[in-house]
Structure formats: structure tokens, C-alpha cells
Scaffold this motif. Sequence first.
Motif, mmCIF file in Angstrom:
data_model
loop_
_atom_site.group_PDB
_atom_site.id
_atom_site.type_symbol
_atom_site.label_atom_id
_atom_site.label_comp_id
_atom_site.label_asym_id
_atom_site.label_seq_id
_atom_site.Cartn_x
_atom_site.Cartn_y
_atom_site.Cartn_z
ATOM 1 N N ALA A 51 0.820 -1.210 0.000
ATOM 2 C CA ALA A 51 0.000 0.000 0.000
ATOM 3 C C ALA A 51 0.856 1.264 0.000
ATOM 4 C CB ALA A 51 -0.924 -0.006 1.216
ATOM 5 N N GLN A 84 0.385 5.829 0.003
ATOM 6 C CA GLN A 84 -0.514 6.949 0.245
ATOM 7 C C GLN A 84 -0.522 7.838 -0.991
ATOM 8 O OE1 GLN A 84 0.332 9.298 3.722
ATOM 9 N NE2 GLN A 84 -1.158 10.883 3.190
ATOM 10 N N GLU A 87 -7.417 0.259 0.567
ATOM 11 C CA GLU A 87 -7.533 1.510 -0.179
ATOM 12 C C GLU A 87 -7.798 1.246 -1.650
ATOM 13 O OE1 GLU A 87 -6.496 4.908 -2.594
ATOM 14 O OE2 GLU A 87 -5.380 3.020 -2.558
ATOM 15 N N GLU A 88 -7.137 0.247 -2.222
ATOM 16 C CA GLU A 88 -7.366 -0.094 -3.625
ATOM 17 C C GLU A 88 -8.790 -0.592 -3.833
ATOM 18 O OE1 GLU A 88 -2.857 -1.466 -5.000
ATOM 19 O OE2 GLU A 88 -4.235 -2.935 -4.120
ATOM 20 N N GLN A 93 -11.402 0.226 -2.095
ATOM 21 C CA GLN A 93 -12.282 1.394 -2.022
ATOM 22 C C GLN A 93 -12.192 2.226 -3.292
ATOM 23 O OE1 GLN A 93 -11.266 4.181 1.081
ATOM 24 N NE2 GLN A 93 -13.340 5.003 1.167
ATOM 25 N N ARG A 94 -10.992 2.376 -3.812
ATOM 26 C CA ARG A 94 -10.797 3.189 -5.022
ATOM 27 C C ARG A 94 -11.493 2.562 -6.216
ATOM 28 N NH1 ARG A 94 -10.549 6.473 -8.284
ATOM 29 N NH2 ARG A 94 -8.848 7.811 -8.953
#
Length: 198
Positions: A16, A18, A67-68, A70-71
Motif C-alpha cells: 500500500a 498513500q 484503499e485499492e 475502495q478506489r
Amino acid sequence: MTTEFYPTPAFPVSEALQWSPPQQFELTAEQADWLLYEGSLTQRLKEVGGNFSVKLLGQQVLEPTPEEKQRLNLNCNVVVREVLLYCDKQPWVFARSLFSPSAEQASTLNLQQLGNQSLGESLFARSDLHCGDIEVAVVGGEHPVAQLNQRWFQKSHTLLGRRRMFSTAGEQLLVSEIFLEPSSLYSASETFRRNKRS
């Protein structure tokens, strides 16, 4: 062989990062020229030097980072594709692409048969391609890609990467690219800071 001096790392490589809008960073002119380039990175690398090639590190269904996920707005595992882009027989860019299994199965996108071919070149050949906003990330020395860069080039410093979403044929593909030591991003300055106004 392009891998003679650069042993193939274990797949998957990346972890991951940022990601932020590029306005939040103080980039040199050279860094901005590469990171914010709107066209095909593959085509640009071909123009910089000869012997452009792609080395497939792996492509399989895996769990993305939170995060990926969610993206991409997906609640399932995705296809993760990681490659190295070579220019003049040196790896210039590490690229990580994520897309849904349905995109991999779509005959119009030909993602299953890409192998050591450029995804970007395939995408930019499509007339219905929509390119999202570019995001930028600083890749710290502990990140696996930075460690790979240090092992190959004996240079220990943070790297820069960019990412954006591509939409085509009703599918979305999230593509990130981290620039390695041979690229010109680090020739003038190894310092990149977040903009104090952000």
C-alpha cells in the motif's frame, strides 16, 4: 536477456501507498514532466531510448489493499498485474495494474493474453478510453519497490510514483507506476516534499 542483471522478484511485489493530488507536492520540473504526463508512458519510453520491453512479474486474482478496494469500488478480489518496463535494457518503471475478473475475461480488452506486452499501449489504442486524474505518491525506503531499487542500483532514497484510473469498454483499470533509478526523475534532485500549503 533483460533479467540477467536484474533477477525477477517474487510476485506480488508492491504494498500500500498513500496517494495524493500532485498539487500537494513540490516537484521539480523534470519530476512534474514525467509524473503528470497525460499520454502513454510506454510511447514516451520508446521515444527516450531503444530496446523498450516489458517483463511480466505476475498476473492473478488476489485481494487488493483496503484503499485499492475502495478506489475501485469493488468488494471482491481483483486481478493484479505487475510488470517492469525496460528502456535500454534497464528497468525504468515498476507498474501495478488492478482490474476486475470480468475485465480480464472481456474479449475486447485481451487482458488474458497480454503477457510481456504493454497494457498502456493496448489501452491508449482504444477510442473509448477515459483517463482519470493523476495521483502521486512518495515511495519510502522500506517499501518493497524501493528495496528492489536499492538492491539493483545500490541507491538508497525514496522514489516517486503516479496512479490513475482508466475506463474503457464498461470496465475500470487502476494503474500505478513507480519510477526506478535509471529514469531521469532523480538526476537533478532527490528531494521531494509535500507542499506546505496542503
